[in-house]
Design an enzyme around this catalytic site. Structure first.
Site, short mmCIF file in Angstrom:
data_model
loop_
_atom_site.label_atom_id
_atom_site.label_comp_id
_atom_site.label_asym_id
_atom_site.label_seq_id
_atom_site.Cartn_x
_atom_site.Cartn_y
_atom_site.Cartn_z
N SER A 89 -11.21 -1.58 3.44
CA SER A 89 -10.48 -1.90 4.68
C SER A 89 -9.87 -0.62 5.23
O SER A 89 -9.08 0.03 4.56
CB SER A 89 -9.36 -2.90 4.39
N ARG B 164 0.82 -1.23 0.00
CA ARG B 164 0.00 0.00 0.00
C ARG B 164 0.85 1.28 0.00
O ARG B 164 0.41 2.32 0.48
CB ARG B 164 -0.98 0.03 1.19
N GLU C 36 -5.18 2.60 6.57
CA GLU C 36 -4.95 2.49 5.13
C GLU C 36 -5.65 3.67 4.44
O GLU C 36 -5.15 4.22 3.47
CB GLU C 36 -5.49 1.15 4.61
#
Ligand code: FAD
Length: 303
Positions: free
Chosen positions: A226, A176, A296
């Site tokens: 998420s 990420r 995230e």
């Protein structure tokens, strides 16, 4: 300089109907919450995009890149400065095993387009709701695949508005993360390399991944996917589930009862509700398991 002056100046390059003042960002983010952008600009060409980036840089105007808003939470006070959105830059060209895609195309649509040409390698992305630009910045991935596995090059604008091309290695793609986010680059396009595959196998894989996603994720509610990264050695969703947080939240926001890693906008949540729910989850998980949950999702804008 006034907002009116920015508008007038930008109209040298961008069509006036693609420059919008006080635009609500609710309709551009998948959580369906948050405030307005002072100025919202939709370049229709890469040249227009470069002109906007250069203009903002030269006049020291804050510039925020909004992709498909699937991993972003905009605070209720909205965004000061300019929000740039590449939805009109959405060309997709398939040439043999190579695919050229502009930043604003949706990664899940590209995944389906290449699958229809019997190309394999992009199936993992069939349910990721981001743009190619956002997927590059976040090194999006799912079910064992990630952008890093298939991208060969990416054309970006630097914060000063200069165009450069980065190779896979130069993109520094890790979990990420990418050099794009680190340096504040703006993705214009990317090229991917795939391989010829068996049509039935590709279709079966997409059907299987779609089924897994639909059965496990609360896609019926607005969310940012998420919320937390996977902490080393743990699964965020499992920690949250074991903290007995599902169904709990602040105001209209709630930890999903279907997937504990998701926080959903269940009932007209404000951005403050959503962010307070994130903080509540982080606090309880820290107390119970001594694990720090790193976000995230990107939280942007003013309270
Ligand atoms: P945005 O949310 O708009 O922005 C995210 C970040 O990328 C911001 O920092 C933004 O500035 C930057 N960015 C966006 N476009 C550009 C650009 N052109 N140039 C430079 N920077 C840019 N993610 C996964 O990895 N795997 C999943 O399986 C997954 N499933 C999801 C399921 C749901 C239901 C939802 C809502 C989200 C899911 N996500 C998943 C998260 C999200 O889709 C990805 O992170 C996606 O890559 C974000 O793309 P975006 O265009 O929506 O970016």
């Amino acid at each position: 300089m006034t907002l009116k002056q920015w508008e007038l100046d930008l109209a040298q390059w961008v069509q006036p109907h693609n420059i919008r003042r006080n635009e609500s960002l609710k309709k551009y983010t998948m959580t369906k919450l948050g405030g307005k952008a002072d100025l919202f600009v939709l370049p229709a060409t890469e040249e227009q995009a470069a002109a906007v980036v250069k203009y903002a840089y030269e006049h020291k105007i804050p510039l925020l890149m909004l992709g498909n808003g699937s991993n972003m939470v905009v605070r209720d006070g909205g965004i000061r400065g300019i929000v740039i959105h590449f939805a009109l830059l959405n060309e997709v060209r398939i040439e043999g095993n190579h695919v050229f895609v502009q930043s604003g195309a949706l990664i899940k649509e590209v995944s389906k387009m290449v699958a229809a040409q019997s190309l394999t390698g992009f199936e993992f992305a069939c349910g990721i709701p981001g743009s190619i630009g956002g997927a590059m910045a976040m090194n999006a991935g799912a079910y064992g695949g990630e952008v890093k596995d298939i991208v060969t090059s990416c054309t970006v604008l630097t914060p000063e508005g200069e165009q450069i091309v980065l190779t896979n290695e130069q993109l520094e793609l890790t979990y990420r993360k990418s050099i794009i986010a680190k340096k504040g680059y703006y993705v214009l396009s990317a090229t991917f390399q795939l391989t010829s595959g068996d049509q039935q196998e590709i279709d079966a894989k997409i059907a299987d991944l779609t089924h897994q996603r639909e059965s496990k994720q609360p896609l019926e509610y607005p969310s940012a996917g998420s919320v937390f990264k996977r902490p080393p050695g743990y699964f965020a969703g499992k920690l949250i589930q074991d903290s007995d947080l599902q169904g709990k939240g602040v105001g209209g926001a709630e930890v999903s009862t279907k997937h504990a890693g998701f926080i959903v906008n269940k009932d007209n949540a404000s951005a403050t509700d959503y962010i307070e729910t994130i903080k509540m989850v982080q606090k309880v998980v820290k107390e119970k398991f001594n694990v720090d949950l790193e976000m995230e999702v990107k939280i942007v804008g003013e309270d």
